[in-house]
Scaffold this motif. Structure first.
Motif, short mmCIF file in Angstrom:
data_model
loop_
_atom_site.label_atom_id
_atom_site.label_comp_id
_atom_site.label_asym_id
_atom_site.label_seq_id
_atom_site.Cartn_x
_atom_site.Cartn_y
_atom_site.Cartn_z
N MET A 1 -11.84 47.21 -46.23
CA MET A 1 -12.91 47.91 -45.82
C MET A 1 -12.99 49.08 -47.01
O MET A 1 -14.03 49.82 -47.42
N ALA A 2 -11.75 49.86 -47.25
CA ALA A 2 -11.41 50.85 -47.98
C ALA A 2 -11.91 50.58 -49.39
O ALA A 2 -12.72 51.41 -50.03
N ALA A 3 -11.53 49.23 -49.97
CA ALA A 3 -12.22 48.81 -51.13
C ALA A 3 -13.71 48.74 -51.15
O ALA A 3 -14.17 49.08 -52.29
N ILE A 4 -14.12 48.04 -50.14
CA ILE A 4 -15.51 47.98 -50.23
C ILE A 4 -16.29 49.27 -50.36
O ILE A 4 -17.18 49.43 -51.21
N LEU A 5 -15.76 50.16 -49.41
CA LEU A 5 -16.38 51.52 -49.49
C LEU A 5 -16.18 52.30 -50.97
O LEU A 5 -17.24 52.85 -51.54
N PHE A 6 -14.95 52.14 -51.60
CA PHE A 6 -14.64 52.57 -52.97
C PHE A 6 -15.74 52.11 -53.94
O PHE A 6 -16.19 52.85 -54.68
N VAL A 7 -15.61 50.73 -54.03
CA VAL A 7 -16.58 49.90 -54.91
C VAL A 7 -18.15 50.44 -54.54
O VAL A 7 -19.05 50.85 -55.57
N THR A 8 -18.65 50.65 -53.27
CA THR A 8 -20.05 51.14 -52.99
C THR A 8 -20.22 52.46 -53.46
O THR A 8 -21.36 52.76 -54.27
N VAL A 9 -19.24 53.26 -53.16
CA VAL A 9 -19.55 54.66 -53.77
C VAL A 9 -19.49 54.75 -55.43
O VAL A 9 -20.34 55.62 -55.97
N ALA A 10 -18.83 54.02 -55.87
CA ALA A 10 -18.79 54.13 -57.50
C ALA A 10 -20.10 53.60 -57.72
O ALA A 10 -20.65 53.99 -58.80
N LEU A 11 -20.68 52.35 -57.27
CA LEU A 11 -22.00 51.92 -57.89
C LEU A 11 -22.90 52.80 -57.43
O LEU A 11 -24.15 52.67 -58.00
N CYS A 12 -22.77 53.57 -56.52
CA CYS A 12 -24.08 54.60 -55.99
C CYS A 12 -23.77 55.96 -56.77
O CYS A 12 -24.82 56.61 -56.61
N THR A 13 -22.79 56.37 -57.28
CA THR A 13 -22.53 57.60 -58.10
C THR A 13 -22.47 57.62 -59.42
O THR A 13 -22.64 58.43 -60.29
N TYR A 14 -21.60 56.69 -59.98
CA TYR A 14 -21.09 56.95 -61.32
C TYR A 14 -20.95 55.52 -62.05
O TYR A 14 -21.04 55.57 -63.33
N SER A 15 -20.80 54.31 -61.38
CA SER A 15 -20.81 53.09 -62.15
C SER A 15 -22.26 52.35 -62.38
O SER A 15 -22.72 52.26 -61.34
N ASP A 16 -22.57 51.86 -63.32
CA ASP A 16 -23.58 51.08 -63.61
C ASP A 16 -23.54 49.71 -63.90
O ASP A 16 -24.36 49.06 -64.33
N SER A 17 -22.35 49.23 -63.99
CA SER A 17 -21.99 47.93 -64.19
C SER A 17 -21.70 46.98 -62.97
O SER A 17 -20.83 47.25 -62.10
N LEU A 18 -22.79 45.98 -62.69
CA LEU A 18 -22.48 45.34 -61.73
C LEU A 18 -21.66 44.03 -62.06
O LEU A 18 -21.08 43.24 -61.14
N VAL A 19 -21.42 43.77 -63.22
CA VAL A 19 -20.79 42.50 -63.71
C VAL A 19 -19.13 42.91 -63.91
O VAL A 19 -18.49 41.85 -64.34
N SER A 20 -18.72 44.00 -63.43
CA SER A 20 -17.17 44.27 -63.39
C SER A 20 -16.63 43.15 -62.28
O SER A 20 -17.26 42.84 -61.28
N TYR A 21 -15.38 42.59 -62.60
CA TYR A 21 -14.85 41.63 -61.82
C TYR A 21 -14.50 42.07 -60.50
O TYR A 21 -14.48 41.77 -59.47
N ASN A 22 -14.00 43.43 -60.60
CA ASN A 22 -13.84 44.17 -59.42
C ASN A 22 -14.52 44.24 -58.19
O ASN A 22 -14.53 44.08 -57.08
N VAL A 23 -16.02 44.64 -58.81
CA VAL A 23 -17.23 44.68 -57.72
C VAL A 23 -17.29 43.31 -57.05
O VAL A 23 -17.47 43.45 -56.03
N LEU A 24 -17.56 42.22 -57.94
CA LEU A 24 -17.98 40.85 -57.32
C LEU A 24 -16.72 40.53 -56.59
O LEU A 24 -17.06 40.05 -55.46
N LEU A 25 -15.59 40.66 -56.90
CA LEU A 25 -14.33 40.32 -56.07
C LEU A 25 -14.22 41.01 -54.67
O LEU A 25 -13.99 40.34 -53.80
N VAL A 26 -14.28 42.33 -54.67
CA VAL A 26 -14.39 43.05 -53.43
C VAL A 26 -15.50 42.78 -52.52
O VAL A 26 -15.46 42.55 -51.37
N TYR A 27 -16.91 42.57 -53.10
CA TYR A 27 -17.88 42.18 -52.18
C TYR A 27 -17.93 40.87 -51.93
O TYR A 27 -18.21 40.51 -50.71
N GLY A 28 -17.23 39.75 -52.67
CA GLY A 28 -17.07 38.38 -52.26
C GLY A 28 -16.22 38.31 -51.03
O GLY A 28 -16.44 37.66 -50.27
#
Length: 176
Positions: free
Chosen positions: A136-163
């Motif tokens: 859950m902490a990883a999901i929240l971290f990735v979500t905050v990153a995508l909502c505030t400073y990261s514009d890449s959805l193709v990063s493996y960590n984003v897809l891995l955590v959401y998966g």
């Protein structure tokens, strides 16, 4: 996790405030760029609730960005450096809304925003029900990153955590 991160966040904020001055903030283009593009994305979604599509991104940039620049300069308590933002009006090179959330909100509108927040809330609730707090902490971290400073959805960590979060959600008896 929040209690452990609170002292670190406090020290980081204290260090940032001691290093930054109003002059520094007015000289850098980052504050003006990110603030203006967040305002621009909000204007685009307000005028186009279903989004502008992938082909409408650049026309929306030239249509709504001047208003966003004017509004940001009026609202900002300090003079801002709009140099980078003005370049987006002339060349559109490397132009984006600077966060994944705002980019896709411009492309796909309110339906994307609703779907994204439903998706994230479902996988967070599934992690809470199954006591998977690290996930859950990883999901929240990735979500905050995508909502505030990261514009890449193709990063493996984003897809891995959401998966992994989606796997947790579907393994709790929910259908995909």
């Amino acid at each position: 996790y929040l209690l452990l991160a609170a002292p670190i966040a406090y020290l980081a904020a204290d260090r940032f405030l001691s290093l930054s001055t109003l002059e520094l903030l007015s000289e850098t283009a980052t504050l003006a760029t990110r603030g203006t593009l967040a305002l621009w994305a909000s204007l685009v979604v307000l005028h186009n609730p279903l989004g502008v599509g992938f082909g409408g991104f650049y026309p929306a940039l030239s249509e709504y960005l001047p208003d966003a620049i004017r509004t940001a300069s009026l609202v900002a308590p300090i003079p801002l450096n709009f140099e980078e933002v003005v370049l987006y009006l002339t060349s559109s090179e490397n132009a984006s809304a600077k966060t994944m959330l705002m980019n896709f909100a411009v492309y796909l509108g309110v339906p994307f925003l609703l779907g994204y927040f439903v998706f994230v809330s479902r996988i967070v609730k599934a992690c809470i029900r199954s006591s998977r707090f690290t996930l859950m902490a990883a999901i929240l971290f990735v979500t905050v990153a995508l909502c505030t400073y990261s514009d890449s959805l193709v990063s493996y960590n984003v897809l891995l955590v959401y998966g992994l979060g989606w796997r947790e959600y579907t393994s709790n008896g929910h259908s995909a």
